[in-house]
Design a protein around this motif. Structure first.
Motif, PDB file in Angstrom:
ATOM      1  N   ASN A   1      -1.405  -1.836   7.044  1.00  0.00           N
ATOM      2  CA  ASN A   1      -0.598  -0.428   7.287  1.00  0.00           C
ATOM      3  C   ASN A   1      -0.585  -0.406   8.629  1.00  0.00           C
ATOM      4  O   ASN A   1      -0.708   1.002   9.511  1.00  0.00           O
ATOM      5  CB  ASN A   1      -1.502   0.685   6.579  1.00  0.00           C
ATOM      6  CG  ASN A   1      -1.380   0.985   5.077  1.00  0.00           C
ATOM      7  OD1 ASN A   1      -0.523   0.299   4.557  1.00  0.00           O
ATOM      8  ND2 ASN A   1      -1.927   2.045   4.634  1.00  0.00           N
TER       9      ASN A   1
ATOM     10  N   ASN B   1       0.985  -1.057  -0.051  1.00  0.00           N
ATOM     11  CA  ASN B   1       0.119   0.043   0.033  1.00  0.00           C
ATOM     12  C   ASN B   1       0.949   1.233   0.050  1.00  0.00           C
ATOM     13  O   ASN B   1       0.235   2.192  -0.030  1.00  0.00           O
ATOM     14  CB  ASN B   1      -0.798  -0.035   1.231  1.00  0.00           C
ATOM     15  CG  ASN B   1      -1.774  -1.135   1.438  1.00  0.00           C
ATOM     16  OD1 ASN B   1      -2.141  -1.640   0.379  1.00  0.00           O
ATOM     17  ND2 ASN B   1      -1.745  -1.874   2.564  1.00  0.00           N
ATOM     18  N   GLY B   2       2.171   1.081  -0.043  1.00  0.00           N
ATOM     19  CA  GLY B   2       2.916   2.412   0.176  1.00  0.00           C
ATOM     20  C   GLY B   2       3.642   2.796   1.365  1.00  0.00           C
ATOM     21  O   GLY B   2       4.403   3.683   1.492  1.00  0.00           O
TER      22      GLY B   2
ATOM     23  N   THR C   1       4.329   7.620   4.282  1.00  0.00           N
ATOM     24  CA  THR C   1       3.057   7.362   4.216  1.00  0.00           C
ATOM     25  C   THR C   1       2.444   8.223   3.127  1.00  0.00           C
ATOM     26  O   THR C   1       2.863   9.277   2.892  1.00  0.00           O
ATOM     27  CB  THR C   1       2.069   7.444   5.358  1.00  0.00           C
ATOM     28  OG1 THR C   1       1.859   8.516   5.818  1.00  0.00           O
ATOM     29  CG2 THR C   1       2.549   6.456   6.636  1.00  0.00           C
ATOM     30  N   THR C   2       1.311   7.977   2.384  1.00  0.00           N
ATOM     31  CA  THR C   2       0.734   8.643   1.369  1.00  0.00           C
ATOM     32  C   THR C   2      -0.446   9.724   2.352  1.00  0.00           C
ATOM     33  O   THR C   2      -0.994   9.493   3.036  1.00  0.00           O
ATOM     34  CB  THR C   2      -0.168   8.005   0.620  1.00  0.00           C
ATOM     35  OG1 THR C   2      -1.016   6.999   0.969  1.00  0.00           O
ATOM     36  CG2 THR C   2       0.831   7.010  -0.340  1.00  0.00           C
ATOM     37  N   ASP C   3      -0.571  10.792   1.520  1.00  0.00           N
ATOM     38  CA  ASP C   3      -1.781  11.699   2.105  1.00  0.00           C
ATOM     39  C   ASP C   3      -2.888  11.566   1.195  1.00  0.00           C
ATOM     40  O   ASP C   3      -2.901  10.704   0.462  1.00  0.00           O
ATOM     41  CB  ASP C   3      -1.135  13.141   1.792  1.00  0.00           C
ATOM     42  CG  ASP C   3      -0.521  13.953   0.520  1.00  0.00           C
ATOM     43  OD1 ASP C   3      -0.810  12.882  -0.458  1.00  0.00           O
ATOM     44  OD2 ASP C   3      -0.224  15.058   0.288  1.00  0.00           O
ATOM     45  N   ARG C   4      -3.813  12.386   1.315  1.00  0.00           N
ATOM     46  CA  ARG C   4      -5.290  12.346   0.596  1.00  0.00           C
ATOM     47  C   ARG C   4      -4.780  12.161  -0.866  1.00  0.00           C
ATOM     48  O   ARG C   4      -5.772  11.634  -1.567  1.00  0.00           O
ATOM     49  CB  ARG C   4      -6.050  13.098   1.117  1.00  0.00           C
ATOM     50  CG  ARG C   4      -6.099  14.662   0.904  1.00  0.00           C
ATOM     51  CD  ARG C   4      -7.474  15.279   1.038  1.00  0.00           C
ATOM     52  NE  ARG C   4      -7.800  15.125   2.479  1.00  0.00           N
ATOM     53  CZ  ARG C   4      -7.534  15.862   3.207  1.00  0.00           C
ATOM     54  NH1 ARG C   4      -6.685  17.021   3.124  1.00  0.00           N
ATOM     55  NH2 ARG C   4      -8.106  15.865   4.584  1.00  0.00           N
ATOM     56  N   ASP C   5      -3.856  12.949  -1.384  1.00  0.00           N
ATOM     57  CA  ASP C   5      -3.450  13.045  -2.735  1.00  0.00           C
ATOM     58  C   ASP C   5      -2.644  11.881  -3.423  1.00  0.00           C
ATOM     59  O   ASP C   5      -2.260  12.002  -4.515  1.00  0.00           O
ATOM     60  CB  ASP C   5      -3.176  14.635  -2.846  1.00  0.00           C
ATOM     61  CG  ASP C   5      -4.164  15.531  -2.759  1.00  0.00           C
ATOM     62  OD1 ASP C   5      -5.165  15.446  -3.090  1.00  0.00           O
ATOM     63  OD2 ASP C   5      -3.773  16.487  -2.066  1.00  0.00           O
ATOM     64  N   GLY C   6      -2.104  10.846  -2.662  1.00  0.00           N
ATOM     65  CA  GLY C   6      -1.377  10.030  -2.857  1.00  0.00           C
ATOM     66  C   GLY C   6       0.020  10.563  -2.652  1.00  0.00           C
ATOM     67  O   GLY C   6       1.025   9.661  -3.362  1.00  0.00           O
ATOM     68  N   ASN C   7       0.523  11.554  -2.226  1.00  0.00           N
ATOM     69  CA  ASN C   7       1.706  11.712  -2.239  1.00  0.00           C
ATOM     70  C   ASN C   7       2.476  10.932  -1.043  1.00  0.00           C
ATOM     71  O   ASN C   7       1.954  11.101   0.189  1.00  0.00           O
ATOM     72  CB  ASN C   7       1.848  13.357  -1.698  1.00  0.00           C
ATOM     73  CG  ASN C   7       1.722  14.121  -3.000  1.00  0.00           C
ATOM     74  OD1 ASN C   7       1.889  13.990  -4.127  1.00  0.00           O
ATOM     75  ND2 ASN C   7       0.448  15.026  -2.591  1.00  0.00           N
ATOM     76  N   LEU C   8       3.744  10.381  -1.236  1.00  0.00           N
ATOM     77  CA  LEU C   8       4.386   9.429  -0.212  1.00  0.00           C
ATOM     78  C   LEU C   8       5.531  10.490   0.030  1.00  0.00           C
ATOM     79  O   LEU C   8       6.284  10.871  -0.468  1.00  0.00           O
ATOM     80  CB  LEU C   8       5.069   8.475  -1.069  1.00  0.00           C
ATOM     81  CG  LEU C   8       5.647   7.290  -0.082  1.00  0.00           C
ATOM     82  CD1 LEU C   8       4.483   6.690   0.847  1.00  0.00           C
ATOM     83  CD2 LEU C   8       6.231   5.999  -0.976  1.00  0.00           C
TER      84      LEU C   8
ATOM     85  N   ARG D   1      -3.871  12.553   6.730  1.00  0.00           N
ATOM     86  CA  ARG D   1      -3.232  11.527   7.497  1.00  0.00           C
ATOM     87  C   ARG D   1      -3.780  11.572   8.830  1.00  0.00           C
ATOM     88  O   ARG D   1      -3.942  12.669   9.470  1.00  0.00           O
ATOM     89  CB  ARG D   1      -1.755  11.716   7.708  1.00  0.00           C
ATOM     90  CG  ARG D   1      -0.683  11.695   6.337  1.00  0.00           C
ATOM     91  CD  ARG D   1       0.567  11.738   6.328  1.00  0.00           C
ATOM     92  NE  ARG D   1       1.210  11.580   5.247  1.00  0.00           N
ATOM     93  CZ  ARG D   1       1.886  12.522   4.291  1.00  0.00           C
ATOM     94  NH1 ARG D   1       1.706  13.704   4.620  1.00  0.00           N
ATOM     95  NH2 ARG D   1       2.394  12.291   3.167  1.00  0.00           N
TER      96      ARG D   1
END
Length: 348
Positions: free
Chosen positions: A158, A25-26, A43-50, A274
């Motif tokens: 996660n 899941n990243g 971890t990713t934020d709500r926009d998918g940024n890791l 997050r």
């Protein structure tokens, strides 16, 4: 699940190993066998940024020279022991006094400053890094030969699960925690003042001017120490409550938990989306909001400042050996110490 290892640096010509665990899941957790330090959690934020959500360094020299316990396992005893003195079964012990006249976080050779042996355990849905350390009788003044094991398990849900196990051949003290500083904004874009924290607790432990428990268990209800319905960190920083002012504006206090393994601690950052959910079988959590981070430190290119990260140190109440009404940190001869804390990383 994927796990890799590489050399992070050297201490006294001994290699320090960096382990990196990634799930599907990243989620990515990085740790080293010096101090059991968690160096990064991505971890990713709500926009998918890791992005990285913990404070740490990229070199072993920085951890050696100037680290406020970033990401480390601390012990044998987390927190302070008044004057570094205690009595057990008729014997009086003097442990190292590494903070003024008091003992802090295990002393000069605490768990945070030693090389741990490691073992990697791979399963289909999880990977575990097992750290083990033998602390001999008399190390930092503690009685007993202690075998300590700490496991970091990352799974596809996660979750990061930290499991602690200790066994001592004499009656001694043991109260271990992890000292990770969280900042859910990602890559230290913001401080944690607008992080919202929820703790299922209506009591906290009052501190004196030396940050030792006074022995008083204070009522948190309807005060700035009441996190049951959620509260932003900045409320305590700007508070005129004497206990907030005492710890240099913010929090550095143990909170007694009303429940265990029931989403008892939740940290959320609205901007990134997050959320961190912490569950534990420990009786309390020490909330430290980074009130004294400001100084000469540079954290991966970001100049250190107060409130850049916060700690959620699950443990038994500090200095309990001098406060008999607190839950005890005594480990009896031939008895084992076992405790577990789970961190769940989600996005809203």
């Amino acid at each position: 699940m994927d796990v890799t290892k590489e050399v992070f640096g050297y201490i006294d010509d001994q290699p320090v190993t960096l382990y990196t665990i990634k799930n599907d899941n990243g989620l990515q957790v990085e740790c080293i066998n010096y101090g059991g330090i968690i160096t990064k959690i991505l971890t990713t934020d709500r926009d998918g940024n890791l992005e990285n959500i913990v404070l740490g360094y990229d070199t072993i020299q920085e951890y050696e020279k100037n680290s406020p316990y970033f990401g480390a396992v601390v012990g044998r005893v987390a927190g302070r022991i008044k004057e570094g003195k205690f009595s057990l079964e008729g014997n009086t012990y003097q442990v190292t006094q590494n903070e003024n006249q008091h003992h802090l976080h295990g002393g000069y050779k605490g768990f945070s400053q030693v090389l741990w042996d490691t073992n990697v355990i791979e399963k289909e849905n999880e990977v575990t890094i097992e750290f083990s350390y033998f602390s001999p009788d008399g190390e930092d003044g503690y009685p007993g030969n202690l075998q300590m094991n700490v496991k970091y398990t990352v799974n596809h849900d996660n979750e990061l699960i930290i499991s602690y196990y200790g066994f001592c051949d004499q009656t001694s003290l043991l109260n271990v925690t992890n000292h990770t500083y969280f900042n859910l904004s990602g890559n230290l874009k913001r401080d944690v003042l607008d992080h919202e924290l929820t703790i299922n607790s209506d009591k906290f432990i009052e501190l004196n001017e030396e940050l030792l428990p006074t022995g008083k268990i204070a009522d948190a209800r309807n005060t700035v120490f009441d996190f049951r319905k959620g509260r932003k960190i900045r409320e305590g920083v700007h508070s005129t409550h004497p206990q907030n002012i005492l710890v240099k504006k913010g929090y550095d206090h143990p909170f007694l938990l009303n429940a265990n393994h029931q989403n008892e601690i939740i940290l959320a950052d609205q901007d990134s989306g997050r959320t961190l959910i912490v569950e534990t079988d420990e009786p309390s959590v020490v909330l430290y909001t980074g009130n004294k981070l400001e100084g000469e430190l540079s954290i991966r290119g970001t100049k250190a400042r107060n409130y850049l990260g916060l700690c959620l140190e699950t443990q038994a109440p500090p200095d309990s050996i001098h406060q008999p009404h607190f839950q005890s940190a005594i480990i009896k001869k031939g008895k084992s110490y076992e405790t577990k804390t789970k961190y769940l990383f989600t996005v809203e």
